[in-house]
Write a protein that holds these residues in place. Structure first.
Motif, PDB file in Angstrom:
ATOM      1  N   GLU A  27       0.828  -1.203   0.000  1.00 55.61           N
ATOM      2  CA  GLU A  27       0.000   0.000   0.000  1.00 55.61           C
ATOM      3  C   GLU A  27       0.867   1.260   0.000  1.00 55.61           C
ATOM      4  O   GLU A  27       0.592   2.215  -0.728  1.00 55.61           O
ATOM      5  CB  GLU A  27      -0.916  -0.004   1.228  1.00 55.61           C
ATOM      6  N   LEU A  28       1.935   1.252   0.786  1.00 53.84           N
ATOM      7  CA  LEU A  28       2.853   2.390   0.788  1.00 53.84           C
ATOM      8  C   LEU A  28       3.504   2.552  -0.580  1.00 53.84           C
ATOM      9  O   LEU A  28       3.618   3.671  -1.090  1.00 53.84           O
ATOM     10  CB  LEU A  28       3.928   2.226   1.866  1.00 53.84           C
ATOM     11  N   GLU A  29       3.925   1.457  -1.184  1.00 54.26           N
ATOM     12  CA  GLU A  29       4.540   1.527  -2.514  1.00 54.26           C
ATOM     13  C   GLU A  29       3.574   2.077  -3.556  1.00 54.26           C
ATOM     14  O   GLU A  29       3.991   2.796  -4.468  1.00 54.26           O
ATOM     15  CB  GLU A  29       5.031   0.145  -2.947  1.00 54.26           C
ATOM     16  N   LEU A  30       2.295   1.753  -3.424  1.00 55.14           N
ATOM     17  CA  LEU A  30       1.296   2.274  -4.362  1.00 55.14           C
ATOM     18  C   LEU A  30       1.039   3.763  -4.153  1.00 55.14           C
ATOM     19  O   LEU A  30       0.941   4.522  -5.111  1.00 55.14           O
ATOM     20  CB  LEU A  30      -0.019   1.514  -4.220  1.00 55.14           C
ATOM     21  N   ARG A  31       0.918   4.162  -2.900  1.00 54.13           N
ATOM     22  CA  ARG A  31       0.572   5.551  -2.597  1.00 54.13           C
ATOM     23  C   ARG A  31       1.757   6.502  -2.684  1.00 54.13           C
ATOM     24  O   ARG A  31       1.603   7.643  -3.096  1.00 54.13           O
ATOM     25  CB  ARG A  31      -0.044   5.646  -1.202  1.00 54.13           C
ATOM     26  N   ALA A  34       8.061   6.805  -4.353  1.00 52.61           N
ATOM     27  CA  ALA A  34       9.382   7.407  -4.146  1.00 52.61           C
ATOM     28  C   ALA A  34       9.772   7.343  -2.670  1.00 52.61           C
ATOM     29  O   ALA A  34      10.915   7.013  -2.329  1.00 52.61           O
ATOM     30  CB  ALA A  34       9.400   8.848  -4.640  1.00 52.61           C
ATOM     31  N   ALA A  35       8.842   7.638  -1.789  1.00 54.01           N
ATOM     32  CA  ALA A  35       9.127   7.588  -0.353  1.00 54.01           C
ATOM     33  C   ALA A  35       9.423   6.163   0.093  1.00 54.01           C
ATOM     34  O   ALA A  35      10.326   5.940   0.907  1.00 54.01           O
ATOM     35  CB  ALA A  35       7.947   8.153   0.437  1.00 54.01           C
ATOM     36  N   ALA A  36       8.679   5.200  -0.433  1.00 51.83           N
ATOM     37  CA  ALA A  36       8.921   3.796  -0.089  1.00 51.83           C
ATOM     38  C   ALA A  36      10.307   3.367  -0.539  1.00 51.83           C
ATOM     39  O   ALA A  36      11.017   2.656   0.186  1.00 51.83           O
ATOM     40  CB  ALA A  36       7.847   2.899  -0.714  1.00 51.83           C
ATOM     41  N   ALA A  37      10.722   3.814  -1.712  1.00 50.39           N
ATOM     42  CA  ALA A  37      12.045   3.455  -2.224  1.00 50.39           C
ATOM     43  C   ALA A  37      13.149   4.053  -1.358  1.00 50.39           C
ATOM     44  O   ALA A  37      14.133   3.377  -1.039  1.00 50.39           O
ATOM     45  CB  ALA A  37      12.195   3.919  -3.669  1.00 50.39           C
ATOM     46  N   VAL A  38      12.990   5.309  -0.954  1.00 46.50           N
ATOM     47  CA  VAL A  38      13.982   5.950  -0.082  1.00 46.50           C
ATOM     48  C   VAL A  38      14.047   5.229   1.257  1.00 46.50           C
ATOM     49  O   VAL A  38      15.135   4.931   1.764  1.00 46.50           O
ATOM     50  CB  VAL A  38      13.652   7.449   0.119  1.00 46.50           C
ATOM     51  N   LEU A  39      12.903   4.944   1.825  1.00 46.61           N
ATOM     52  CA  LEU A  39      12.847   4.255   3.111  1.00 46.61           C
ATOM     53  C   LEU A  39      13.521   2.893   3.031  1.00 46.61           C
ATOM     54  O   LEU A  39      14.361   2.546   3.876  1.00 46.61           O
ATOM     55  CB  LEU A  39      11.396   4.109   3.561  1.00 46.61           C
ATOM     56  N   ARG A  40      13.202   2.129   2.001  1.00 48.13           N
ATOM     57  CA  ARG A  40      13.805   0.801   1.832  1.00 48.13           C
ATOM     58  C   ARG A  40      15.323   0.914   1.645  1.00 48.13           C
ATOM     59  O   ARG A  40      16.085   0.188   2.273  1.00 48.13           O
ATOM     60  CB  ARG A  40      13.198   0.058   0.649  1.00 48.13           C
ATOM     61  N   ASP A  41      15.761   1.832   0.811  1.00 45.59           N
ATOM     62  CA  ASP A  41      17.194   2.010   0.578  1.00 45.59           C
ATOM     63  C   ASP A  41      17.933   2.338   1.870  1.00 45.59           C
ATOM     64  O   ASP A  41      18.990   1.772   2.158  1.00 45.59           O
ATOM     65  CB  ASP A  41      17.454   3.112  -0.450  1.00 45.59           C
ATOM     66  N   GLN A  42      17.385   3.263   2.635  1.00 47.64           N
ATOM     67  CA  GLN A  42      18.037   3.669   3.875  1.00 47.64           C
ATOM     68  C   GLN A  42      18.079   2.527   4.895  1.00 47.64           C
ATOM     69  O   GLN A  42      19.100   2.316   5.554  1.00 47.64           O
ATOM     70  CB  GLN A  42      17.329   4.879   4.478  1.00 47.64           C
TER      71      GLN A  42
END
Length: 64
Positions: A27-31, A34-42
Motif C-alpha cells: 500500500e505504501l509503494e502504491l501511494r 518514491a518515499a517507499a524506495a527511499v525508506l527501503r534504501d536507507q
C-alpha cells in the motif's frame, strides 16, 4: 523526504529495534512509491552496518 535526516535519526538519534517489520508495504509503494524506495534504501543500508538488525516488508494489504 529528507534522507540525510532520516539516516541521522536511525544511526544515532533513536534506538533501533533488532527487528523491524512493515505491514501493508504494498500500500505504501502504491501511494508513495518514491518515499517507499527511499525508506527501503536507507533501511537496507542500515542493515549492512548493524549486525543484529533485520527488516521485513509485509506486502499484504491491511484489512480495515
Amino acid at each position: 523526504m529528507n534522507r540525510d535526516a532520516f539516516w541521522d535519526a536511525i544511526t544515532g538519534l533513536v534506538a533501533m529495534p533488532a527487528h523491524l517489520r512493515f505491514t501493508g508495504w504494498a500500500e505504501l509503494e502504491l501511494r508513495e512509491p518514491a518515499a517507499a524506495a527511499v525508506l527501503r534504501d536507507q533501511l537496507e543500508k542500515y542493515a549492512q552496518t548493524a549486525a543484529d538488525f533485520t527488516v521485513a516488508y509485509d506486502r499484504r494489504h491491511r484489512t480495515p
